[in-house]
Scaffold this active site. Structure first.
Site, PDB file in Angstrom:
ATOM      1  N   ASP A 138       0.849  -1.196   0.000  1.00  0.00           N
ATOM      2  CA  ASP A 138       0.000   0.000   0.000  1.00  0.00           C
ATOM      3  C   ASP A 138       0.891   1.254   0.000  1.00  0.00           C
ATOM      4  OD1 ASP A 138      -2.060   1.780   0.245  1.00  0.00           O
ATOM      5  OD2 ASP A 138      -2.732   1.092   2.212  1.00  0.00           O
ATOM      6  N   LYS A 141       0.916   3.917  -2.069  1.00  0.00           N
ATOM      7  CA  LYS A 141       0.276   5.194  -2.415  1.00  0.00           C
ATOM      8  C   LYS A 141       1.263   6.149  -3.075  1.00  0.00           C
ATOM      9  CE  LYS A 141      -3.348   5.095   1.149  1.00  0.00           C
ATOM     10  NZ  LYS A 141      -2.923   3.971   2.013  1.00  0.00           N
ATOM     11  N   ASP A 171       4.080  10.837  -7.000  1.00  0.00           N
ATOM     12  CA  ASP A 171       5.088  11.724  -7.559  1.00  0.00           C
ATOM     13  C   ASP A 171       5.083  11.620  -9.087  1.00  0.00           C
ATOM     14  OD1 ASP A 171       7.350  13.495  -7.662  1.00  0.00           O
ATOM     15  OD2 ASP A 171       7.974  12.730  -5.701  1.00  0.00           O
TER      16      ASP A 171
END
Length: 265
Positions: free
Chosen positions: A91, A93, A96
């Site tokens: 996880d 996430k 960028d």
């Protein structure tokens, strides 16, 4: 999606390799439970993974919060995934630009793409983030989830953000196979995005830090989601991990069977 299909039927028809693997596993193992193991010690992570393994389709990790991370941890997680037949979802996430996430996903000390079947990303940076991750993950048969909605109070992941996230996913269905969301995202009969839903609880409605909980039935039957993600509700009491895993697995699968029955499947 108007035409209801079982997990097994969806697996046979799905164009995304990672989605097929997950749907086949869910059908084979009779579980739509994912456990989020957010702990900071290697031994505890492995202990919980081994205990919940028989009950889950997906084990969700936050590998960068483990204080004593090493490559042996990755090796042991991979062995447990094979032993208990589950997929690993890091996880991460990602959030960028494409060139940066490419390195974050494939390199560094974690080398996420080398061991995690599934990962996820915010779409805030734009579509380049998907392409950057795809360059690394697609050749390895990995799959990406986009964060379309979050379960925390006051989350900004709604409205146009969610709409644009779904539009991006449609353009990258070879790699993006679903969403972290609170409701079904499919709009046509030939669209089949999986939805993995956090914020699931049987006993409490919130945690004092903005997290909001719904029951497995609310998530699977009422909202048409596919996988329930449960964390502290399962391993909050260490002596009840297997008991709670079985409880949530059974509740999630019962909700799925009810949904099947409603649609005559």
């Amino acid at each position: 999606m108007n035409t209801f299909k079982t997990y097994g039927e969806r697996a046979k028809a799905h164009s995304n390799a990672c989605a097929r693997s997950l749907l086949e596993l869910m059908e084979r193992k009779h579980t739509n439970l994912s456990v989020a193991v957010d702990v900071t010690k290697k031994a505890e992570l492995l202990s919980i993974a081994d205990a919940v393994g028989p009950y889950v389709c997906v084990l969700k990790t936050h590998i960068d919060i483990v204080d004593d991370f090493d490559q042996d941890l990755v090796h042991q997680l991979e062995q447990l995934a094979k032993k208990h037949d589950f997929l690993i979802f890091e996880d991460r996430k990602f959030a960028d630009i494409g060139n940066t996430v490419k390195h974050q996903y494939g390199n560094g000390i974690y080398k996420i793409a080398s061991w995690s079947h599934i990962t996820n990303a915010h779409t805030v940076p734009g579509e380049g983030i998907i392409q950057g991750l795809k360059d690394v993950g697609l050749p390895l048969g990995r799959g990406l989830l986009l964060l379309a909605e979050m379960s925390s109070k006051g989350a900004l992941t709604k409205g146009d953000y969610t709409t644009e996230s779904v539009a991006m996913a449609r353009r990258h269905q070879d790699f993006v196979f679903g969403f972290i969301a609170q409701q079904q995202m499919n709009q046509t009969d030939d669209e089949d995005f999986l939805v993995l839903t956090p914020g699931v609880g049987l006993d409490i409605k919130g945690d004092g830090m903005g997290q909001q909980y719904r029951t497995p039935r609310e998530v699977i039957v009422d909202s048409g989601c596919d996988v329930i993600i449960v964390g502290r509700g399962i391993y909050g009491n260490p002596d009840q991990v297997q008991e709670q895993s079985a409880r949530y697995r059974d509740a999630g699968w019962a909700a799925y069977l009810e949904r099947c029955q409603q649609h005559g499947s």
